[in-house]
Design an enzyme around this catalytic site. Sequence first.
Site, PDB file in Angstrom:
ATOM      1  CB  THR A  12      -0.938   0.168   1.110  1.00 31.79           C
ATOM      2  OG1 THR A  12      -0.404  -0.399   2.197  1.00 31.79           O
ATOM      3  CG2 THR A  12      -2.143  -1.328   1.366  1.00 31.79           C
ATOM      4  NE  ARG A  40       0.343   1.115  10.900  1.00 29.28           N
ATOM      5  CZ  ARG A  40       1.798   2.116  10.452  1.00 29.28           C
ATOM      6  NH1 ARG A  40       1.363   3.133  10.827  1.00 29.28           N
ATOM      7  NH2 ARG A  40       1.730   1.280  10.026  1.00 29.28           N
ATOM      8  NE  ARG A  99      19.857  -0.651   0.989  1.00 26.94           N
ATOM      9  CZ  ARG A  99      18.995   0.191   1.457  1.00 26.94           C
ATOM     10  NH1 ARG A  99      19.527   1.631   1.891  1.00 26.94           N
ATOM     11  NH2 ARG A  99      17.768   0.710   0.583  1.00 26.94           N
ATOM     12  CB  CYS A 128      16.818   5.823  -4.038  1.00 25.33           C
ATOM     13  SG  CYS A 128      16.913   6.816  -1.773  1.00 25.33           S
ATOM     14  N   GLY A 159      11.839  11.192  -0.792  1.00 28.52           N
ATOM     15  CA  GLY A 159      12.187   9.891   0.514  1.00 28.52           C
ATOM     16  C   GLY A 159      11.841  10.115   0.403  1.00 28.52           C
ATOM     17  NE  ARG A 241      14.191  14.545   2.340  1.00 28.84           N
ATOM     18  CZ  ARG A 241      14.258  12.830   2.455  1.00 28.84           C
ATOM     19  NH1 ARG A 241      14.654  12.613   0.890  1.00 28.84           N
ATOM     20  NH2 ARG A 241      14.512  12.127   3.514  1.00 28.84           N
ATOM     21  CG  HIS A 248      16.608  11.718  -4.348  1.00 31.26           C
ATOM     22  ND1 HIS A 248      15.233  12.259  -4.356  1.00 31.26           N
ATOM     23  CD2 HIS A 248      17.203  10.378  -4.187  1.00 31.26           C
ATOM     24  CE1 HIS A 248      15.211  11.571  -2.807  1.00 31.26           C
ATOM     25  NE2 HIS A 248      16.197  10.543  -2.869  1.00 31.26           N
TER      26      HIS A 248
END
Length: 341
Positions: A12, A40, A99, A128, A159, A241, A248
């Site tokens: 979702t 949820r 990772r 990303c 992001g 940001r 990006h």
Amino acid sequence: MKKYNTAIVGATGAVGQEFLRLIEERNFPFGELKLLASSRSAGRVINFMGRDYTVEETTDNSFEGIDFALFAGGAASKLFAPAAVKAGAVVIDNSSNFRMDPDVPLVVPEVNPQAIARHKGIIANPNCSTIIMVMALKPLYDISKIKRVVVSTYQAVSGAGREGMLELETEVDDIVNGRKVKPKVLPVASLDTHYQIAFNLLPQIDVFRDNLYTKEEIKMIDETKKIMEDQSMRITATTVRVPVYRSHAESVNVEFEDEVSVEAARAALEKFPGVILRDDPDRMIYPQPLLTSGKDDVEVGRLRKDFSIEHGLNFWVCGDQIRKGAALNALQIAEYIIDNP
């Protein structure tokens, strides 16, 4: 054609929804499709390709008969990936949980597909920003070994999830209509202090570590070395940001062991799959977040010599961090496994 039973964990969310769009766009050969999420979101109905699917709560028993388990991110993979592997699924995980595990391949299919064969049930999708950068680094590294990388990122609010996008939208509306801005999400939702992102820049993505780098910056440094299989490469990063909804951008400075001409770099980038060279300064053509949003390819431009060092180049790269930076990269890993049994 063989069909592959597929589960999307976090169906979702933004990445989960992107998985669905890409599965349809790329004609991914799925058989049974299970949409999983937290309690949820369980019970929500999602219409996909003309059929209604009911979202189920993710449990250890969700993966029987599943071939590919695509985890959209967050803590879910830490909780449920082992159960998925035990059930026989290949887990492709978009979180940071695995990772840097030496037993888990960290893969960008255009860059290091050979690593996929080493998986033991789990394959990690890189951060990303790392994906976007290494897509541009790899064709240049193939010309000459890279000694050092200096990268500054300009990362979209998406992001930080839907909450980040809503924060920017709400703040712009508040400012335009003369209301007081009340930031609640950025730079990090879990922290006590929040700053306005509208008409502003925030030089913090994720939390600070003891070495004064943010967690996002450390990810880019460590993940790039692992993907490129070169621990000698020196990398430093500053992640920022910016008030952009999606896609990006990164300013990258590269120092090579040998001379790499702009012409050679152009030729290598133009041939590399998944990269578009958008670089014509005379016509003011260069990559922009607006132009790469919703696109699969990473775009590179502003390619030029760095005259301050002996063997240096600068470039600017943009990419949609929800597509190539997340869902698309994961789906490409699954496609590679299908095509290379």
